[in-house]
Design a protein around this motif. Sequence first.
Motif, PDB file in Angstrom:
ATOM      1  N   ASP A   7       0.800  -1.467   0.080  1.00  0.00           N
ATOM      2  CA  ASP A   7       0.072  -0.137   0.091  1.00  0.00           C
ATOM      3  C   ASP A   7       0.941   1.110   0.042  1.00  0.00           C
ATOM      4  OD1 ASP A   7      -2.324  -1.505   0.187  1.00  0.00           O
ATOM      5  OD2 ASP A   7      -2.283  -1.616   2.325  1.00  0.00           O
ATOM      6  N   ARG A   8       2.039   1.110  -0.121  1.00  0.00           N
ATOM      7  CA  ARG A   8       2.916   2.290   0.127  1.00  0.00           C
ATOM      8  C   ARG A   8       3.408   2.513  -1.170  1.00  0.00           C
ATOM      9  NH1 ARG A   8       6.463   1.087   5.742  1.00  0.00           N
ATOM     10  NH2 ARG A   8       4.686   0.421   6.963  1.00  0.00           N
ATOM     11  N   TRP A   9       4.471   3.745  -1.190  1.00  0.00           N
ATOM     12  CA  TRP A   9       4.920   4.119  -2.408  1.00  0.00           C
ATOM     13  C   TRP A   9       6.656   4.229  -2.439  1.00  0.00           C
ATOM     14  CZ3 TRP A   9       2.035   6.543  -6.504  1.00  0.00           C
ATOM     15  CH2 TRP A   9       0.820   6.681  -6.104  1.00  0.00           C
ATOM     16  N   VAL A  10       7.083   3.957  -3.503  1.00  0.00           N
ATOM     17  CA  VAL A  10       8.564   4.154  -3.676  1.00  0.00           C
ATOM     18  C   VAL A  10       8.787   5.262  -4.561  1.00  0.00           C
ATOM     19  CG1 VAL A  10       9.091   1.506  -3.417  1.00  0.00           C
ATOM     20  CG2 VAL A  10       8.612   2.238  -5.723  1.00  0.00           C
ATOM     21  N   ILE A  11      10.085   5.682  -4.629  1.00  0.00           N
ATOM     22  CA  ILE A  11      10.743   6.703  -5.710  1.00  0.00           C
ATOM     23  C   ILE A  11      11.382   5.859  -6.563  1.00  0.00           C
ATOM     24  CG2 ILE A  11      11.920   8.811  -5.959  1.00  0.00           C
ATOM     25  CD1 ILE A  11      10.883   9.491  -3.029  1.00  0.00           C
ATOM     26  N   VAL A  12      11.153   6.087  -7.953  1.00  0.00           N
ATOM     27  CA  VAL A  12      12.151   5.465  -8.927  1.00  0.00           C
ATOM     28  C   VAL A  12      12.609   6.471  -9.675  1.00  0.00           C
ATOM     29  CG1 VAL A  12      10.733   3.209  -8.849  1.00  0.00           C
ATOM     30  CG2 VAL A  12      10.267   5.179 -10.606  1.00  0.00           C
ATOM     31  N   GLY A  24      17.055   3.154  -2.965  1.00  0.00           N
ATOM     32  CA  GLY A  24      17.516   2.310  -1.962  1.00  0.00           C
ATOM     33  C   GLY A  24      17.745   0.843  -2.363  1.00  0.00           C
ATOM     34  N   GLU A  25      17.079   0.627  -3.574  1.00  0.00           N
ATOM     35  CA  GLU A  25      17.298  -0.668  -4.251  1.00  0.00           C
ATOM     36  C   GLU A  25      18.886  -1.387  -4.304  1.00  0.00           C
ATOM     37  OE1 GLU A  25      15.990  -3.684  -7.922  1.00  0.00           O
ATOM     38  OE2 GLU A  25      15.101  -1.548  -7.441  1.00  0.00           O
ATOM     39  N   ALA A  26      19.496  -0.352  -4.680  1.00  0.00           N
ATOM     40  CA  ALA A  26      21.205  -0.782  -4.761  1.00  0.00           C
ATOM     41  C   ALA A  26      21.863  -1.209  -3.527  1.00  0.00           C
ATOM     42  CB  ALA A  26      21.895   0.445  -5.612  1.00  0.00           C
ATOM     43  N   SER A  27      21.413  -0.650  -2.411  1.00  0.00           N
ATOM     44  CA  SER A  27      21.831  -1.103  -1.118  1.00  0.00           C
ATOM     45  C   SER A  27      21.044  -2.375  -0.347  1.00  0.00           C
ATOM     46  CB  SER A  27      21.858   0.218  -0.118  1.00  0.00           C
ATOM     47  OG  SER A  27      20.471   0.585   0.099  1.00  0.00           O
ATOM     48  N   GLY A  28      19.851  -2.539  -1.144  1.00  0.00           N
ATOM     49  CA  GLY A  28      19.280  -3.783  -0.823  1.00  0.00           C
ATOM     50  C   GLY A  28      18.111  -3.323  -0.018  1.00  0.00           C
ATOM     51  N   VAL A  29      18.005  -2.166   0.445  1.00  0.00           N
ATOM     52  CA  VAL A  29      16.929  -1.734   1.320  1.00  0.00           C
ATOM     53  C   VAL A  29      16.089  -0.409   0.582  1.00  0.00           C
ATOM     54  CG1 VAL A  29      16.075  -0.822   3.577  1.00  0.00           C
ATOM     55  CG2 VAL A  29      17.994  -2.024   3.348  1.00  0.00           C
ATOM     56  N   ILE A  30      14.939  -1.151  -0.007  1.00  0.00           N
ATOM     57  CA  ILE A  30      14.133  -0.005  -0.740  1.00  0.00           C
ATOM     58  C   ILE A  30      13.392   0.868  -0.023  1.00  0.00           C
ATOM     59  CG2 ILE A  30      12.007   0.144  -2.117  1.00  0.00           C
ATOM     60  CD1 ILE A  30      12.968  -2.359  -3.680  1.00  0.00           C
ATOM     61  N   GLU A  31      13.452   2.114  -0.048  1.00  0.00           N
ATOM     62  CA  GLU A  31      12.795   3.178   0.582  1.00  0.00           C
ATOM     63  C   GLU A  31      11.382   3.502   0.518  1.00  0.00           C
ATOM     64  OE1 GLU A  31      14.772   7.060   0.412  1.00  0.00           O
ATOM     65  OE2 GLU A  31      16.666   6.098   0.381  1.00  0.00           O
ATOM     66  N   LEU A  32      10.488   3.096   1.440  1.00  0.00           N
ATOM     67  CA  LEU A  32       9.058   3.237   1.393  1.00  0.00           C
ATOM     68  C   LEU A  32       8.287   4.318   1.928  1.00  0.00           C
ATOM     69  CD1 LEU A  32       8.023  -0.557   1.968  1.00  0.00           C
ATOM     70  CD2 LEU A  32       8.167   0.357  -0.286  1.00  0.00           C
ATOM     71  N   TYR A  33       7.337   4.857   1.277  1.00  0.00           N
ATOM     72  CA  TYR A  33       6.731   6.207   1.821  1.00  0.00           C
ATOM     73  C   TYR A  33       5.282   5.724   1.739  1.00  0.00           C
ATOM     74  CZ  TYR A  33      10.902   8.301   0.103  1.00  0.00           C
ATOM     75  OH  TYR A  33      12.420   8.389   0.195  1.00  0.00           O
ATOM     76  N   GLU A  34       4.732   6.193   2.936  1.00  0.00           N
ATOM     77  CA  GLU A  34       3.274   6.139   3.354  1.00  0.00           C
ATOM     78  C   GLU A  34       2.301   6.746   2.339  1.00  0.00           C
ATOM     79  OE1 GLU A  34       2.165   4.298   6.125  1.00  0.00           O
ATOM     80  OE2 GLU A  34       4.216   3.875   6.719  1.00  0.00           O
ATOM     81  N   THR A  35       2.503   7.863   1.683  1.00  0.00           N
ATOM     82  CA  THR A  35       1.689   8.340   0.757  1.00  0.00           C
ATOM     83  C   THR A  35       2.396   8.643  -0.655  1.00  0.00           C
ATOM     84  OG1 THR A  35       1.933  10.580   1.713  1.00  0.00           O
ATOM     85  CG2 THR A  35       0.164   9.073   2.588  1.00  0.00           C
ATOM     86  N   GLU A  36       1.578   9.084  -1.593  1.00  0.00           N
ATOM     87  CA  GLU A  36       2.115   9.702  -2.711  1.00  0.00           C
ATOM     88  C   GLU A  36       2.706  11.131  -2.391  1.00  0.00           C
ATOM     89  OE1 GLU A  36       1.243  10.516  -7.250  1.00  0.00           O
ATOM     90  OE2 GLU A  36      -0.497  10.027  -6.085  1.00  0.00           O
ATOM     91  N   ALA A  37       2.097  11.582  -1.728  1.00  0.00           N
ATOM     92  CA  ALA A  37       2.473  13.267  -1.183  1.00  0.00           C
ATOM     93  C   ALA A  37       3.752  13.250  -0.574  1.00  0.00           C
ATOM     94  CB  ALA A  37       1.303  13.682  -0.363  1.00  0.00           C
ATOM     95  N   LEU A  38       3.958  12.210   0.466  1.00  0.00           N
ATOM     96  CA  LEU A  38       5.213  12.110   0.935  1.00  0.00           C
ATOM     97  C   LEU A  38       6.302  12.098   0.131  1.00  0.00           C
ATOM     98  CD1 LEU A  38       4.376  10.354   4.111  1.00  0.00           C
ATOM     99  CD2 LEU A  38       5.026  12.759   4.172  1.00  0.00           C
ATOM    100  N   ALA A  39       6.278  10.946  -0.773  1.00  0.00           N
ATOM    101  CA  ALA A  39       7.192  10.621  -1.922  1.00  0.00           C
ATOM    102  C   ALA A  39       7.381  11.773  -2.705  1.00  0.00           C
ATOM    103  CB  ALA A  39       6.587   9.326  -2.683  1.00  0.00           C
ATOM    104  N   ALA A  41       7.338  14.903  -1.928  1.00  0.00           N
ATOM    105  CA  ALA A  41       7.763  15.791  -0.949  1.00  0.00           C
ATOM    106  C   ALA A  41       9.229  15.632  -1.195  1.00  0.00           C
ATOM    107  CB  ALA A  41       7.464  16.215   0.307  1.00  0.00           C
ATOM    108  N   GLU A  42       9.594  14.392  -0.954  1.00  0.00           N
ATOM    109  CA  GLU A  42      11.247  14.032  -0.826  1.00  0.00           C
ATOM    110  C   GLU A  42      11.767  13.925  -2.178  1.00  0.00           C
ATOM    111  OE1 GLU A  42      14.223  12.056   0.986  1.00  0.00           O
ATOM    112  OE2 GLU A  42      12.650  12.978   1.647  1.00  0.00           O
ATOM    113  N   ILE A  43      11.179  13.700  -3.206  1.00  0.00           N
ATOM    114  CA  ILE A  43      11.734  14.186  -4.358  1.00  0.00           C
ATOM    115  C   ILE A  43      12.071  15.693  -4.463  1.00  0.00           C
ATOM    116  CG2 ILE A  43      11.289  14.162  -6.881  1.00  0.00           C
ATOM    117  CD1 ILE A  43       9.569  11.625  -6.609  1.00  0.00           C
ATOM    118  N   GLN A  44      11.076  16.408  -4.233  1.00  0.00           N
ATOM    119  CA  GLN A  44      11.117  17.844  -4.646  1.00  0.00           C
ATOM    120  C   GLN A  44      12.247  18.177  -3.468  1.00  0.00           C
ATOM    121  OE1 GLN A  44       9.836  19.398  -6.896  1.00  0.00           O
ATOM    122  NE2 GLN A  44      11.013  21.165  -6.446  1.00  0.00           N
ATOM    123  N   GLY A  45      12.434  18.054  -2.249  1.00  0.00           N
ATOM    124  CA  GLY A  45      13.461  18.597  -1.527  1.00  0.00           C
ATOM    125  C   GLY A  45      14.811  18.026  -2.056  1.00  0.00           C
TER     126      GLY A  45
END
Length: 89
Positions: A7-12, A24-39, A41-45
Amino acid sequence: MSQHSEDRWVIVEPTLCEGDMAWGEASGVIELYETEALAEAEIQGCFESMVTSQIESGFEPDEEPTAFPLPYSEYVKGRKAIWDATTNH
């Protein structure tokens, strides 16, 4: 309330060799975000920080981020390759 990872989002980030790679995939730990809006915001920052660094280094800044949010349920892990047997590519 905790969400299932589906149910979460990833940034690709699109890549030429691997296809779309989740942060995070390259290090083996994909970063997950609770909502599209949070993802988003992370991209924009991250993008704003990168543009600042580009300008300070004397480089032409990128116009827009290449990363984008995607529902984790739609993400395909690992190398993505398309073989076109008609052209041997």
